[in-house]
Enzyme design. Sequence first.
Site, PDB file in Angstrom:
ATOM      1  CG  HIS A 130       3.574  -9.955  -2.682  1.00 10.11           C
ATOM      2  ND1 HIS A 130       3.580 -10.787  -1.595  1.00 10.11           N
ATOM      3  CD2 HIS A 130       4.229  -8.836  -2.296  1.00 10.11           C
ATOM      4  CE1 HIS A 130       4.205 -10.210  -0.588  1.00 10.11           C
ATOM      5  NE2 HIS A 130       4.620  -9.012  -0.990  1.00 10.11           N
ATOM      6  CG  HIS A 139       6.514  -5.255  -4.204  1.00  8.41           C
ATOM      7  ND1 HIS A 139       5.691  -4.518  -3.396  1.00  8.41           N
ATOM      8  CD2 HIS A 139       6.929  -6.301  -3.448  1.00  8.41           C
ATOM      9  CE1 HIS A 139       5.607  -5.089  -2.202  1.00  8.41           C
ATOM     10  NE2 HIS A 139       6.353  -6.175  -2.204  1.00  8.41           N
TER      11      HIS A 139
HETATM   12  P1  AMP Z   1       5.684  -7.311   1.349  1.00  8.25           P
HETATM   13  O1  AMP Z   1       6.342  -6.434   2.382  1.00  8.25           O
HETATM   14  O2  AMP Z   1       6.605  -7.628   0.208  1.00  8.25           O
HETATM   15  O3  AMP Z   1       5.052  -8.530   1.975  1.00  8.25           O
HETATM   16  O4  AMP Z   1       4.556  -6.430   0.719  1.00  8.25           O
HETATM   17  C1  AMP Z   1       3.212  -6.555   1.041  1.00  8.25           C
HETATM   18  C2  AMP Z   1       2.490  -5.415   0.368  1.00  8.25           C
HETATM   19  O5  AMP Z   1       1.109  -5.678   0.384  1.00  8.25           O
HETATM   20  C3  AMP Z   1       2.711  -4.054   1.042  1.00  8.25           C
HETATM   21  O6  AMP Z   1       3.293  -3.149   0.107  1.00  8.25           O
HETATM   22  C4  AMP Z   1       1.301  -3.639   1.462  1.00  8.25           C
HETATM   23  O7  AMP Z   1       1.070  -2.255   1.322  1.00  8.25           O
HETATM   24  C5  AMP Z   1       0.438  -4.451   0.517  1.00  8.25           C
HETATM   25  N1  AMP Z   1      -0.902  -4.748   1.014  1.00  8.25           N
HETATM   26  C6  AMP Z   1      -1.241  -5.277   2.214  1.00  8.25           C
HETATM   27  N2  AMP Z   1      -2.576  -5.414   2.316  1.00  8.25           N
HETATM   28  C7  AMP Z   1      -3.101  -4.976   1.143  1.00  8.25           C
HETATM   29  C8  AMP Z   1      -4.421  -4.850   0.612  1.00  8.25           C
HETATM   30  N3  AMP Z   1      -5.497  -5.205   1.328  1.00  8.25           N
HETATM   31  N4  AMP Z   1      -4.563  -4.353  -0.631  1.00  8.25           N
HETATM   32  C9  AMP Z   1      -3.503  -3.986  -1.360  1.00  8.25           C
HETATM   33  N5  AMP Z   1      -2.227  -4.075  -0.924  1.00  8.25           N
HETATM   34  C10 AMP Z   1      -2.021  -4.552   0.306  1.00  8.25           C
END
Ligand code: AMP
Length: 133
Positions: A98, A100
């Site tokens: 993903h 950001h």
């Molecule tokens: P990372 O730390 O780069 O793996 O970021 C994962 C991101 O996914 C975090 O910013 C979370 O807030 C986001 N996240 C986790 N679960 C969900 C969800 N169900 N819907 C939207 N965002 C999510």
Amino acid sequence: MNCVFCNIVSGTIPSYKIFENEQVYAFLDIHPNTLGHTLVIPKKHHENLLVTPSELVAELMNVAQMIAPRILHAVGSRGCNITTNVGEVSGQVVMHTHIHIIPRFDEDGLKHWPSREMSFDELESIASKIISE
Ligand code: AMP
């Protein structure tokens, strides 16, 4: 596989969709760092950006480049961080690639990573070590 982002793509888990095409899905982060924080993901599961096929990485970045100005305009921001985490040590929590998009605002409380002093000798030695890999 029980992957939260795969479940978002399939619609099993709800999300606030921003954009989608055949290969890519973009939606609001559920715990945003700032207003408009958006995640851009491949629909197909890959663990992180480094193991994602390069054509798909290009498409993720194309989508990020296309939607970021719209996001910024919508939330009244003049700039953003576009970033990805690779591996637990970097802070990656969801093991599905993903990107950001984090809109930035004056006084938004986010800080840049700390930097450190390093001698030219140390920089040169690290550069040659990396080049020889
Ligand atoms: P990372 O730390 O780069 O793996 O970021 C994962 C991101 O996914 C975090 O910013 C979370 O807030 C986001 N996240 C986790 N679960 C969900 C969800 N169900 N819907 C939207 N965002 C999510």
